[in-house]
Motif scaffolding. Structure first.
Motif, PDB file in Angstrom:
ATOM      1  N   VAL A 143     -99.898  31.302 -41.912  1.00 12.74           N
ATOM      2  CA  VAL A 143     -99.964  30.952 -40.496  1.00 12.74           C
ATOM      3  C   VAL A 143     -99.804  29.447 -40.304  1.00 12.74           C
ATOM      4  O   VAL A 143     -99.060  28.991 -39.431  1.00 12.74           O
ATOM      5  CB  VAL A 143    -101.291  31.438 -39.884  1.00 12.74           C
ATOM      6  N   GLU A 144    -100.490  28.673 -41.115  1.00 12.99           N
ATOM      7  CA  GLU A 144    -100.410  27.216 -40.979  1.00 12.99           C
ATOM      8  C   GLU A 144     -98.999  26.718 -41.280  1.00 12.99           C
ATOM      9  O   GLU A 144     -98.511  25.778 -40.629  1.00 12.99           O
ATOM     10  CB  GLU A 144    -101.435  26.564 -41.905  1.00 12.99           C
ATOM     11  N   ARG A 145     -98.342  27.352 -42.238  1.00  7.64           N
ATOM     12  CA  ARG A 145     -96.963  26.969 -42.563  1.00  7.64           C
ATOM     13  C   ARG A 145     -96.037  27.295 -41.388  1.00  7.64           C
ATOM     14  O   ARG A 145     -95.179  26.491 -41.006  1.00  7.64           O
ATOM     15  CB  ARG A 145     -96.511  27.690 -43.828  1.00  7.64           C
ATOM     16  N   ALA A 146     -96.216  28.482 -40.798  1.00  7.66           N
ATOM     17  CA  ALA A 146     -95.393  28.884 -39.648  1.00  7.66           C
ATOM     18  C   ALA A 146     -95.678  27.997 -38.442  1.00  7.66           C
ATOM     19  O   ALA A 146     -94.767  27.653 -37.676  1.00  7.66           O
ATOM     20  CB  ALA A 146     -95.663  30.348 -39.305  1.00  7.66           C
ATOM     21  N   ALA A 147     -96.943  27.608 -38.253  1.00  5.23           N
ATOM     22  CA  ALA A 147     -97.306  26.741 -37.135  1.00  5.23           C
ATOM     23  C   ALA A 147     -96.663  25.362 -37.278  1.00  5.23           C
ATOM     24  O   ALA A 147     -96.163  24.787 -36.316  1.00  5.23           O
ATOM     25  CB  ALA A 147     -98.824  26.607 -37.047  1.00  5.23           C
ATOM     26  N   GLU A 148     -96.657  24.854 -38.495  1.00  8.87           N
ATOM     27  CA  GLU A 148     -96.028  23.548 -38.742  1.00  8.87           C
ATOM     28  C   GLU A 148     -94.525  23.618 -38.482  1.00  8.87           C
ATOM     29  O   GLU A 148     -93.941  22.710 -37.874  1.00  8.87           O
ATOM     30  CB  GLU A 148     -96.295  23.110 -40.184  1.00  8.87           C
ATOM     31  N   PRO A 198     -99.642  23.028 -32.684  1.00 10.99           N
ATOM     32  CA  PRO A 198    -100.932  22.564 -33.205  1.00 10.99           C
ATOM     33  C   PRO A 198    -101.925  23.718 -33.311  1.00 10.99           C
ATOM     34  O   PRO A 198    -102.195  24.407 -32.322  1.00 10.99           O
ATOM     35  CB  PRO A 198    -101.381  21.536 -32.163  1.00 10.99           C
ATOM     36  N   VAL A 199    -102.463  23.939 -34.490  1.00 12.92           N
ATOM     37  CA  VAL A 199    -103.398  25.046 -34.711  1.00 12.92           C
ATOM     38  C   VAL A 199    -104.698  24.760 -33.966  1.00 12.92           C
ATOM     39  O   VAL A 199    -105.327  23.728 -34.187  1.00 12.92           O
ATOM     40  CB  VAL A 199    -103.673  25.244 -36.212  1.00 12.92           C
ATOM     41  N   PRO A 200    -105.125  25.656 -33.056  1.00 15.82           N
ATOM     42  CA  PRO A 200    -106.333  25.406 -32.255  1.00 15.82           C
ATOM     43  C   PRO A 200    -107.592  25.862 -32.988  1.00 15.82           C
ATOM     44  O   PRO A 200    -107.527  26.466 -34.065  1.00 15.82           O
ATOM     45  CB  PRO A 200    -106.088  26.273 -31.026  1.00 15.82           C
ATOM     46  N   GLU A 201    -108.719  25.592 -32.366  1.00 21.54           N
ATOM     47  CA  GLU A 201    -109.988  26.081 -32.900  1.00 21.54           C
ATOM     48  C   GLU A 201    -110.150  27.574 -32.627  1.00 21.54           C
ATOM     49  O   GLU A 201    -110.556  28.340 -33.493  1.00 21.54           O
ATOM     50  CB  GLU A 201    -111.148  25.305 -32.275  1.00 21.54           C
ATOM     51  N   THR A 202    -109.813  27.978 -31.399  1.00 24.33           N
ATOM     52  CA  THR A 202    -109.927  29.389 -31.018  1.00 24.33           C
ATOM     53  C   THR A 202    -108.688  29.840 -30.274  1.00 24.33           C
ATOM     54  O   THR A 202    -107.917  29.027 -29.762  1.00 24.33           O
ATOM     55  CB  THR A 202    -111.145  29.632 -30.100  1.00 24.33           C
TER      56      THR A 202
END
Length: 400
Positions: free
Chosen positions: A183-188, A193-197
């Motif tokens: 997920v973090e790779r796809a978000a980048e 920006p990856v949120p808290e919630t």
């Protein structure tokens, strides 16, 4: 680029203009750097030399065009036009706006004309041809700038489509419970920006655009609408960081819309938020899923709930439907208001004495069960979401 008059340049004028091109390009780039802040760093170092060379090439293309001008309709060469188009695409990729690009062209045209006209006049260009020369310069720059604007727009459109596909793929991964690294790779890759919630929202697809306009621009939308309990065309939105006091703004955005917002969950558990929104939608409730938690719990096993109702309300089922409905309605209110007679009377729009009379009848039917904590709990659960009128209208077979 239409021209109505012939421009006549002597060989000396062309020779002197070509000799001045490096100096004209330097001064053009320097002016743009000074007057357009977003270009102050872009034109430094190796990139600055590349751009200076491109400016000189474009001006050289103009001279070639001017030299062979015979009054016919002329346009920048294919090489120059394509170079301008690619420049526009590159500027979009660099994040600079089309306004900055057009400002650079305006400044460049002004400086180039000033420098080249000075050289041309010194080389003997007469007043009549100076005017024609000006027309050609600015028409040439206009067409190059138009090509750059087209390239800028095409790149932005292409980039937008690509990013939209990346965001849709990211939304699918989040709902599928993909591992954090993926997920973090796809978000980048998507620039998200990856949120808290994240909070899942179900809204009719026809209303999604209007709702999105009130939410964070980083809100994700699942590519395809979903179906819930036979209802088709529901869009799924994943809204970042609207937990705690920020949830109120989300609910206000959903007012007067047939929408349901699930609870805020860590982004890795947004599937749980969607699952709750779906359950609330199935119950026909909304827009705040958290306002219906008790009903969700009571309806978690509808078959078990019906069995419980059939058992604990069996004694009342033996009465006439009209009487049974009134007594069940009164008992439900009495349990929810903890036996406060005036509150029950206000709830049912009846006199307090009527409440007393009906509860006396209920006690005659149920006996000591109203004094048994377990029986009271079962009655409260059974009656918590019950519609007394619908229950009374059921036949014994319907009631199980």
């Amino acid at each position: 680029m239409a021209r109505q008059r012939t421009l006549r340049l002597t060989r000396r004028t062309v020779t002197d203009l070509r000799a001045s091109l490096p100096q004209v390009a330097d001064r053009t780039v320097s002016a743009i750097t000074d007057e357009v802040p977003s270009y102050s760093e872009a034109f430094t170092g190796h990139m600055g030399e590349t751009i200076r060379g491109a400016v000189e090439l474009a001006l050289g293309g103009f001279l070639s065009l001017a030299e062979r001008s015979r009054g016919a309709e002329q346009s920048p060469t294919a090489v120059a036009a394509d170079g301008a188009y690619q420049l526009g695409r590159g500027e979009a990729r660099s994040g600079r706006s089309v306004d900055a690009l057009l400002s650079a062209y305006r400044i460049g045209a002004r400086v180039a004309w000033r420098e080249m006209s000075t050289t041309a006049v010194a080389a003997g260009l007469d007043a009549e041809n100076v005017g024609r020369f000006a027309e050609l310069v600015f028409a040439y720059i206009d067409e190059l700038s138009a090509a750059s604007v087209a390239g800028h727009g095409d790149e932005r459109e292409t980039t937008g489509r690509v990013r939209q596909r990346l965001l849709e793929r990211l939304a699918a991964q989040l709902l599928a419970g993909a591992d954090a690294e993926a997920v973090e790779r796809a978000a980048e890759e998507a620039g998200w920006p990856v949120p808290e919630t994240l909070t899942a929202v179900l809204v009719p697809d026809s209303q999604a655009r209007a709702v999105l306009s009130s939410l964070s621009p980083e809100t994700l939308q699942v590519a395809e609408p979903v179906e819930v309990h036979g209802e088709e065309g529901l869009a799924v939105l994943l809204v970042p960081d609207v937990h705690e006091h920020r949830r109120g703004a989300l609910l206000r955005a959903l007012e007067h819309r047939s929408a349901v917002a699930g609870p805020a969950r860590p982004w890795s558990a947004v599937g749980d938020s969607l699952a709750r929104a779906v359950r609330v939608r199935e119950l026909g409730r909304g827009p705040d899923s958290e306002a219906h938690l008790a009903e969700l719990v009571l309806c978690a096993d509808p078959v078990a709930l019906e069995d419980l109702r059939a058992r604990v309300l069996a004694p009342l089922r033996e009465l006439r439907p009209g009487s049974a409905e009134k007594l069940v309605e009164t008992l439900r209110s009495w349990l929810l208001h903890q036996g406060r007679r005036d509150a029950v009377a206000a709830d049912l729009f009846v006199h307090a004495q009527t409440v007393r009379y009906r509860m006396t009848q209920v006690r005659e039917v149920l006996g000591e069960r109203l004094d048994d904590p377990v029986a009271v709990l079962e009655l409260t659960v059974a009656l918590g979401t019950l519609d007394p009128e619908a229950w009374a209208a059921q036949t014994p077979d319907d009631a199980g």
